[in-house]
Design a protein around this motif. Structure first.
Motif, PDB file in Angstrom:
ATOM      1  N   LYS A   1      49.298  31.692  50.305  1.00  0.00           N
ATOM      2  CA  LYS A   1      48.045  31.738  49.631  1.00  0.00           C
ATOM      3  C   LYS A   1      46.806  33.228  49.400  1.00  0.00           C
ATOM      4  CE  LYS A   1      46.234  27.064  51.247  1.00  0.00           C
ATOM      5  NZ  LYS A   1      47.013  26.280  50.165  1.00  0.00           N
ATOM      6  N   GLY A   2      46.691  33.122  48.432  1.00  0.00           N
ATOM      7  CA  GLY A   2      46.669  34.431  48.224  1.00  0.00           C
ATOM      8  C   GLY A   2      46.706  35.548  47.447  1.00  0.00           C
ATOM      9  N   ALA A   3      48.502  35.476  47.235  1.00  0.00           N
ATOM     10  CA  ALA A   3      49.443  36.772  47.150  1.00  0.00           C
ATOM     11  C   ALA A   3      48.981  36.933  45.648  1.00  0.00           C
ATOM     12  CB  ALA A   3      50.089  36.309  47.886  1.00  0.00           C
ATOM     13  N   ILE A   4      49.420  38.069  45.908  1.00  0.00           N
ATOM     14  CA  ILE A   4      49.477  38.572  44.444  1.00  0.00           C
ATOM     15  C   ILE A   4      50.984  38.541  43.837  1.00  0.00           C
ATOM     16  CG2 ILE A   4      49.301  40.145  42.640  1.00  0.00           C
ATOM     17  CD1 ILE A   4      47.528  41.591  45.140  1.00  0.00           C
ATOM     18  N   MET A   5      51.163  37.402  42.776  1.00  0.00           N
ATOM     19  CA  MET A   5      52.935  37.424  41.526  1.00  0.00           C
ATOM     20  C   MET A   5      52.067  38.140  40.426  1.00  0.00           C
ATOM     21  SD  MET A   5      52.638  33.072  42.162  1.00  0.00           S
ATOM     22  CE  MET A   5      54.543  33.120  41.938  1.00  0.00           C
ATOM     23  N   ILE A   6      53.749  38.500  40.124  1.00  0.00           N
ATOM     24  CA  ILE A   6      54.098  39.535  38.793  1.00  0.00           C
ATOM     25  C   ILE A   6      54.840  38.245  38.311  1.00  0.00           C
ATOM     26  CG2 ILE A   6      55.591  40.699  38.355  1.00  0.00           C
ATOM     27  CD1 ILE A   6      56.454  41.932  41.126  1.00  0.00           C
ATOM     28  N   ASN A   7      53.644  37.907  36.363  1.00  0.00           N
ATOM     29  CA  ASN A   7      54.512  37.397  36.096  1.00  0.00           C
ATOM     30  C   ASN A   7      55.538  37.373  35.611  1.00  0.00           C
ATOM     31  OD1 ASN A   7      51.813  35.455  36.429  1.00  0.00           O
ATOM     32  ND2 ASN A   7      50.203  36.531  35.189  1.00  0.00           N
TER      33      ASN A   7
ATOM     34  N   PHE B   1      58.867  35.461  51.724  1.00  0.00           N
ATOM     35  CA  PHE B   1      58.113  36.027  52.047  1.00  0.00           C
ATOM     36  C   PHE B   1      57.471  36.613  53.247  1.00  0.00           C
ATOM     37  CE2 PHE B   1      57.881  32.014  53.770  1.00  0.00           C
ATOM     38  CZ  PHE B   1      57.064  32.230  54.830  1.00  0.00           C
ATOM     39  N   ASP B   2      56.998  37.684  53.632  1.00  0.00           N
ATOM     40  CA  ASP B   2      56.726  38.654  54.399  1.00  0.00           C
ATOM     41  C   ASP B   2      56.103  37.710  55.185  1.00  0.00           C
ATOM     42  OD1 ASP B   2      56.674  41.248  55.912  1.00  0.00           O
ATOM     43  OD2 ASP B   2      55.013  41.447  55.881  1.00  0.00           O
ATOM     44  N   TYR B   3      56.576  37.456  56.630  1.00  0.00           N
ATOM     45  CA  TYR B   3      56.076  36.364  57.698  1.00  0.00           C
ATOM     46  C   TYR B   3      54.721  37.004  58.864  1.00  0.00           C
ATOM     47  CZ  TYR B   3      56.021  33.500  60.806  1.00  0.00           C
ATOM     48  OH  TYR B   3      55.213  32.501  62.611  1.00  0.00           O
ATOM     49  N   ASN B   4      54.720  38.399  58.363  1.00  0.00           N
ATOM     50  CA  ASN B   4      53.102  38.796  58.700  1.00  0.00           C
ATOM     51  C   ASN B   4      52.379  38.830  57.876  1.00  0.00           C
ATOM     52  OD1 ASN B   4      54.483  39.392  61.378  1.00  0.00           O
ATOM     53  ND2 ASN B   4      54.860  41.290  60.550  1.00  0.00           N
ATOM     54  N   SER B   5      52.414  39.250  56.666  1.00  0.00           N
ATOM     55  CA  SER B   5      51.219  38.908  55.452  1.00  0.00           C
ATOM     56  C   SER B   5      50.994  38.227  54.466  1.00  0.00           C
ATOM     57  CB  SER B   5      51.563  40.711  54.674  1.00  0.00           C
ATOM     58  OG  SER B   5      52.489  40.537  53.965  1.00  0.00           O
TER      59      SER B   5
ATOM     60  N   GLU C   1      43.398  39.770  52.422  1.00  0.00           N
ATOM     61  CA  GLU C   1      43.761  38.080  51.719  1.00  0.00           C
ATOM     62  C   GLU C   1      44.302  38.899  50.476  1.00  0.00           C
ATOM     63  OE1 GLU C   1      41.850  36.265  53.024  1.00  0.00           O
ATOM     64  OE2 GLU C   1      41.183  37.492  54.718  1.00  0.00           O
ATOM     65  N   ARG C   2      44.281  39.250  49.769  1.00  0.00           N
ATOM     66  CA  ARG C   2      45.234  39.570  48.619  1.00  0.00           C
ATOM     67  C   ARG C   2      46.409  40.658  48.787  1.00  0.00           C
ATOM     68  NH1 ARG C   2      44.647  37.114  44.438  1.00  0.00           N
ATOM     69  NH2 ARG C   2      45.380  38.382  42.861  1.00  0.00           N
ATOM     70  N   PRO C   3      47.128  40.330  49.351  1.00  0.00           N
ATOM     71  CA  PRO C   3      48.333  41.139  49.761  1.00  0.00           C
ATOM     72  C   PRO C   3      49.506  41.287  48.742  1.00  0.00           C
ATOM     73  CG  PRO C   3      49.028  38.679  50.516  1.00  0.00           C
ATOM     74  CD  PRO C   3      47.756  39.140  50.082  1.00  0.00           C
ATOM     75  N   ARG C   4      49.527  42.382  48.215  1.00  0.00           N
ATOM     76  CA  ARG C   4      50.754  42.495  47.372  1.00  0.00           C
ATOM     77  C   ARG C   4      52.298  42.528  47.447  1.00  0.00           C
ATOM     78  NH1 ARG C   4      49.106  49.692  46.765  1.00  0.00           N
ATOM     79  NH2 ARG C   4      51.004  49.169  48.654  1.00  0.00           N
ATOM     80  N   PRO C   5      53.233  42.595  46.166  1.00  0.00           N
ATOM     81  CA  PRO C   5      53.953  42.318  46.429  1.00  0.00           C
ATOM     82  C   PRO C   5      55.148  43.089  46.975  1.00  0.00           C
ATOM     83  CG  PRO C   5      53.346  42.054  43.859  1.00  0.00           C
ATOM     84  CD  PRO C   5      52.058  42.319  44.777  1.00  0.00           C
ATOM     85  N   ILE C   6      56.306  42.676  47.473  1.00  0.00           N
ATOM     86  CA  ILE C   6      57.064  43.330  47.640  1.00  0.00           C
ATOM     87  C   ILE C   6      58.363  43.611  46.403  1.00  0.00           C
ATOM     88  CG2 ILE C   6      58.593  44.030  49.591  1.00  0.00           C
ATOM     89  CD1 ILE C   6      56.563  42.890  51.141  1.00  0.00           C
TER      90      ILE C   6
END
Length: 153
Positions: free
Chosen positions: A63-69, A78-82, A141-146
């Protein structure tokens, strides 16, 4: 001896064939690309329905994570911590390189060196995608993609 008989074919009809006075449209048929090129990305693609379901699952988990369209199929976890979404960077490069090659083939460009397309994809990933991610602020609240890149073997 009897007389030789000669058979004669009946004359063909001399009626004129019906012709149209309309001049047909003239257009150039483009050459069909027949270049046998080895693709970088050989992975099977998801159907639209599968992709839509996959995106819903990712959005629910992160939830709230930034996606690359455009690169949703390259999500590997996904990163378990963030709860940041993790993308397979190698697959992203392969997908981009194949897309660049397909554009050139459609335009009738002769493909000599496929590595040139991989380098073009690498430049795009480094400067546009990674550079854009770097410009984003650090908001928990809005984790950046890795983007995960593997070490060469």
């Amino acid at each position: 001896m009897g007389k030789a008989t000669k058979t004669v074919k009946a004359p063909r009809s001399q009626k004129k064939k019906a012709t149209s006075k309309v001049v047909p449209n003239v257009f150039v048929i483009p050459t069909i690309p027949n270049q046998a090129i080895e693709k970088f990305d050989e992975s099977p693609r998801m159907t639209k329905k599968e992709l839509k379901g996959f995106i819903k699952m990712v959005e629910a988990q992160c939830k709230g994570a930034i996606m690359i369209n455009g690169y949703e199929e390259n999500i590997i976890g996904f990163d378990y911590n963030s709860n940041a979404i993790i993308y397979d960077g190698d697959e992203m490069l392969n997908y981009m390189a194949d897309d660049y090659m397909a554009e050139d083939i459609a335009d009738g460009v002769e493909i000599d060196d496929t590595l040139e397309y991989y380098e073009q994809a690498t430049d795009y990933l480094n400067f546009n995608i990674s550079g854009g991610i770097d410009c984003l602020g650090n908001d928990p609240e809005r984790p950046r993609p890795i983007i995960l890149m593997r070490f060469p073997k």
